[in-house]
Scaffold this motif. Structure first.
Motif, PDB file in Angstrom:
ATOM      1  N   UNK A 163      81.037  57.829 -28.835  1.00  0.00           N
ATOM      2  CA  UNK A 163      80.358  56.636 -29.353  1.00  0.00           C
ATOM      3  C   UNK A 163      80.229  55.569 -28.259  1.00  0.00           C
ATOM      4  N   UNK A 164      81.294  55.341 -27.501  1.00  0.00           N
ATOM      5  CA  UNK A 164      81.244  54.344 -26.433  1.00  0.00           C
ATOM      6  C   UNK A 164      80.236  54.724 -25.359  1.00  0.00           C
ATOM      7  N   UNK A 165      80.152  56.014 -25.039  1.00  0.00           N
ATOM      8  CA  UNK A 165      79.154  56.470 -24.064  1.00  0.00           C
ATOM      9  C   UNK A 165      77.738  56.208 -24.581  1.00  0.00           C
ATOM     10  N   UNK A 166      77.524  56.457 -25.862  1.00  0.00           N
ATOM     11  CA  UNK A 166      76.205  56.229 -26.450  1.00  0.00           C
ATOM     12  C   UNK A 166      75.843  54.750 -26.446  1.00  0.00           C
ATOM     13  N   UNK A 167      76.796  53.899 -26.774  1.00  0.00           N
ATOM     14  CA  UNK A 167      76.551  52.453 -26.777  1.00  0.00           C
ATOM     15  C   UNK A 167      76.202  51.969 -25.375  1.00  0.00           C
ATOM     16  N   UNK A 168      76.934  52.451 -24.388  1.00  0.00           N
ATOM     17  CA  UNK A 168      76.677  52.054 -23.001  1.00  0.00           C
ATOM     18  C   UNK A 168      75.294  52.506 -22.546  1.00  0.00           C
ATOM     19  N   UNK A 169      74.899  53.719 -22.929  1.00  0.00           N
ATOM     20  CA  UNK A 169      73.586  54.237 -22.526  1.00  0.00           C
ATOM     21  C   UNK A 169      72.451  53.547 -23.266  1.00  0.00           C
ATOM     22  N   UNK A 170      72.676  53.162 -24.520  1.00  0.00           N
ATOM     23  CA  UNK A 170      71.622  52.561 -25.338  1.00  0.00           C
ATOM     24  C   UNK A 170      71.417  51.076 -25.055  1.00  0.00           C
ATOM     25  N   UNK A 171      72.425  50.396 -24.524  1.00  0.00           N
ATOM     26  CA  UNK A 171      72.335  48.947 -24.320  1.00  0.00           C
ATOM     27  C   UNK A 171      71.118  48.539 -23.499  1.00  0.00           C
ATOM     28  N   UNK A 172      70.863  49.133 -22.330  1.00  0.00           N
ATOM     29  CA  UNK A 172      69.642  48.746 -21.599  1.00  0.00           C
ATOM     30  C   UNK A 172      68.364  49.230 -22.257  1.00  0.00           C
ATOM     31  N   UNK A 173      68.436  50.350 -22.992  1.00  0.00           N
ATOM     32  CA  UNK A 173      67.234  50.883 -23.654  1.00  0.00           C
ATOM     33  C   UNK A 173      66.808  50.014 -24.827  1.00  0.00           C
ATOM     34  N   UNK A 174      67.762  49.294 -25.436  1.00  0.00           N
ATOM     35  CA  UNK A 174      67.437  48.451 -26.589  1.00  0.00           C
ATOM     36  C   UNK A 174      66.635  47.219 -26.200  1.00  0.00           C
ATOM     37  N   UNK A 175      66.716  46.816 -24.953  1.00  0.00           N
ATOM     38  CA  UNK A 175      66.053  45.581 -24.515  1.00  0.00           C
ATOM     39  C   UNK A 175      64.549  45.613 -24.792  1.00  0.00           C
ATOM     40  N   UNK A 176      63.955  46.787 -24.704  1.00  0.00           N
ATOM     41  CA  UNK A 176      62.509  46.896 -24.894  1.00  0.00           C
ATOM     42  C   UNK A 176      62.113  47.147 -26.347  1.00  0.00           C
ATOM     43  N   UNK A 177      63.083  47.242 -27.237  1.00  0.00           N
ATOM     44  CA  UNK A 177      62.784  47.483 -28.643  1.00  0.00           C
ATOM     45  C   UNK A 177      62.466  46.167 -29.357  1.00  0.00           C
ATOM     46  N   UNK A 178      61.684  46.224 -30.456  1.00  0.00           N
ATOM     47  CA  UNK A 178      61.414  45.007 -31.235  1.00  0.00           C
ATOM     48  C   UNK A 178      62.704  44.383 -31.770  1.00  0.00           C
ATOM     49  N   UNK A 179      62.671  43.062 -31.962  1.00  0.00           N
ATOM     50  CA  UNK A 179      63.848  42.338 -32.450  1.00  0.00           C
ATOM     51  C   UNK A 179      64.348  42.923 -33.766  1.00  0.00           C
ATOM     52  N   UNK A 180      63.440  43.254 -34.672  1.00  0.00           N
ATOM     53  CA  UNK A 180      63.844  43.796 -35.976  1.00  0.00           C
ATOM     54  C   UNK A 180      64.614  45.103 -35.809  1.00  0.00           C
ATOM     55  N   UNK A 181      64.149  45.991 -34.933  1.00  0.00           N
ATOM     56  CA  UNK A 181      64.847  47.253 -34.691  1.00  0.00           C
ATOM     57  C   UNK A 181      66.249  47.004 -34.144  1.00  0.00           C
ATOM     58  N   UNK A 182      66.364  46.053 -33.241  1.00  0.00           N
ATOM     59  CA  UNK A 182      67.665  45.766 -32.630  1.00  0.00           C
ATOM     60  C   UNK A 182      68.651  45.232 -33.664  1.00  0.00           C
ATOM     61  N   UNK A 183      68.167  44.380 -34.558  1.00  0.00           N
ATOM     62  CA  UNK A 183      69.040  43.841 -35.607  1.00  0.00           C
ATOM     63  C   UNK A 183      69.493  44.961 -36.549  1.00  0.00           C
ATOM     64  N   UNK A 184      68.564  45.813 -36.964  1.00  0.00           N
ATOM     65  CA  UNK A 184      68.886  46.884 -37.901  1.00  0.00           C
ATOM     66  C   UNK A 184      69.840  47.906 -37.294  1.00  0.00           C
ATOM     67  N   UNK A 185      69.604  48.284 -36.044  1.00  0.00           N
ATOM     68  CA  UNK A 185      70.463  49.272 -35.381  1.00  0.00           C
ATOM     69  C   UNK A 185      71.869  48.709 -35.193  1.00  0.00           C
TER      70      UNK A 185
END
Length: 303
Positions: A163-185
Motif C-alpha cells: 500500500x505504501x509503495x502504491x501511495x508513493x507511486x500515485x502521489x505524482x500521478x494524481x497531480x494531473x487528475x481533476x480535483x473531484x477525482x483526487x478528493x474521491x480517491x
C-alpha cells in the motif's frame, strides 16, 4: 556310469556353476559382492527460497504465484492459508467433504482446484502481483490505472508495505487528475495528505470552486460545504491583511506594491481581486483545511 549323465543331472550341475564374465577363467573368478547402497541424504530443513506454488483463478484467467509472498502478517491470505486442513482419516469428516476420493486436496494446488477470487479484476490482480513478486523481464507498473489497482487490493487485503509503495507511486500521478477525482480517491483509500492537498488546490484554483461539477462527479455535500467554508476563511484572512496594508500605505501617503507583479499599483481590494492575484500560499491554507476537516481526517489512516 558317469554321474549326472541324464538331462536332469546336467541341469542340476549347471545351476551350481557361478556366472563367469567373458574372458575370465574359472580359476581367476572371484565372487562379486553386492554394491554398497549410497547413504540416503536426509533433508531436515528447507531454504527460504523453497516455496509452494499457489494457483489462483481471477475472472477467466489462471495465475501461479509463490505462496510465501502472500503471508504478510495480518493479511487476508495469512488467515486463509492458516486454516486447518480436514483430517480425512475421520469418516465423519470424509463424508462431509465435497471433494471425491479418499484425500482432501486444498484449494490452490492446481488449475483443477484453484483459489477463486470473486469480484476482483484480473488486471488489478496482475498489477498487484507485479509489485508483490517482481520478476526480471516483466514490465513494472507505470500507469495511474495500474497503481490504483495495486492500492485497491493492498488496502482491501491488508498489505501495508505494498500500500505504501502504491501511495508513493500515485502521489505524482494524481497531480494531473481533476480535483473531484483526487478528493474521491483520497476519501476511498483514506490517504490524509492526498485529501489535504486536493482541498488546498481547490481553494487556490484560479478559476475558483465549481460546486455543481464537484457534486456531479460524486463528491458529497458535506465535503463541498467544508471546502467552501475553507475558501471563505481564506478570503476573510486575505481581505483583512490587504485592508490593513492599504490603510498603512494610505497613512504614509503612498501606494501598495506587490512583490512579483512588476510593481503594479493596487488602490483597492477590488483592484487586487480583478487582476487575479487574490491567492494565498499552501502553508497558510493547510492548517485551515485540517481544522475544518478534523473529524474526517481522524477516520483516515496515518500512512
Amino acid at each position: 556310469m558317469i554321474p549326472g549323465d541324464n538331462a536332469s543331472d546336467l541341469f542340476s550341475e549347471r545351476e551350481k556353476l557361478p556366472d563367469v564374465e567373458v574372458g575370465v577363467t574359472v580359476k581367476d573368478w572371484k565372487p562379486v559382492s553386492d554394491p554398497v547402497p549410497e547413504a540416503v541424504q536426509v533433508v531436515d530443513e528447507f531454504d527460504e527460497f523453497y516455496d509452494e506454488i499457489v494457483v489462483f483463478k481471477v475472472e477467466n484467467t489462471f495465475f501461479r504465484a509463490f505462496k510465501k509472498a502472500f503471508l504478510s502478517p495480518g493479511s487476508f491470505f495469512q488467515a486463509l492459508f492458516a486454516l486447518p486442513v480436514p483430517d480425512t482419516s475421520d469418516t465423519n469428516v470424509k463424508s462431509s467433504l465435497s471433494h471425491p476420493g479418499p484425500t482432501f486436496v486444498p484449494e490452490g494446488t492446481s488449475a483443477e482446484n484453484p483459489i477463486i477470487l470473486h469480484r476482483i479484476s484480473k488486471d488489478h490482480f496482475r498489477s498487484f502481483l507485479k509489485v508483490l513478486s517482481p520478476f526480471e523481464g516483466v514490465p513494472p507498473c507505470t500507469t495511474y490505472t495500474e497503481w490504483k489497482g495495486v492500492l485497491y487490493l493492498s488496502t482491501m487485503w491488508e498489505f501495508p508495505t505494498i500500500r505504501q509503495k502504491a501511495i508513493k507511486a500515485l502521489t505524482p500521478l494524481l497531480k494531473s487528475r481533476p480535483i473531484a477525482d483526487r478528493i474521491l480517491v483520497s476519501f476511498k483509500y483514506e490517504v490524509k495528505d492526498w485529501f489535504i492537498e486536493a482541498i488546498v488546490d481547490a481553494v487556490l484554483a484560479p478559476k475558483g470552486i465549481d460546486r455543481r461539477r464537484l457534486k456531479k462527479a460524486g463528491v458529497d455535500s458535506d465535503t463541498i460545504s467544508g471546502l467552501l467554508a475553507v475558501r471563505d476563511t481564506v478570503v476573510q484572512q486575505q481581505i483583512g491583511h490587504l485592508v490593513s496594508s492599504l490603510e498603512h500605505c494610505r497613512k504614509q501617503g503612498g501606494h501598495l506594491y506587490i512583490r512579483g507583479t512588476t510593481h503594479d499599483q493596487y488602490a483597492s481590494v477590488n483592484d487586487w481581486r480583478d487582476r487575479g492575484h487574490f491567492q494565498s500560499s499552501y502553508d497558510r491554507v493547510r492548517p485551515i483545511v485540517m481544522e475544518e476537516f478534523a473529524d474526517e481526517l481522524k477516520r483516515m489512516r496515518d500512512d
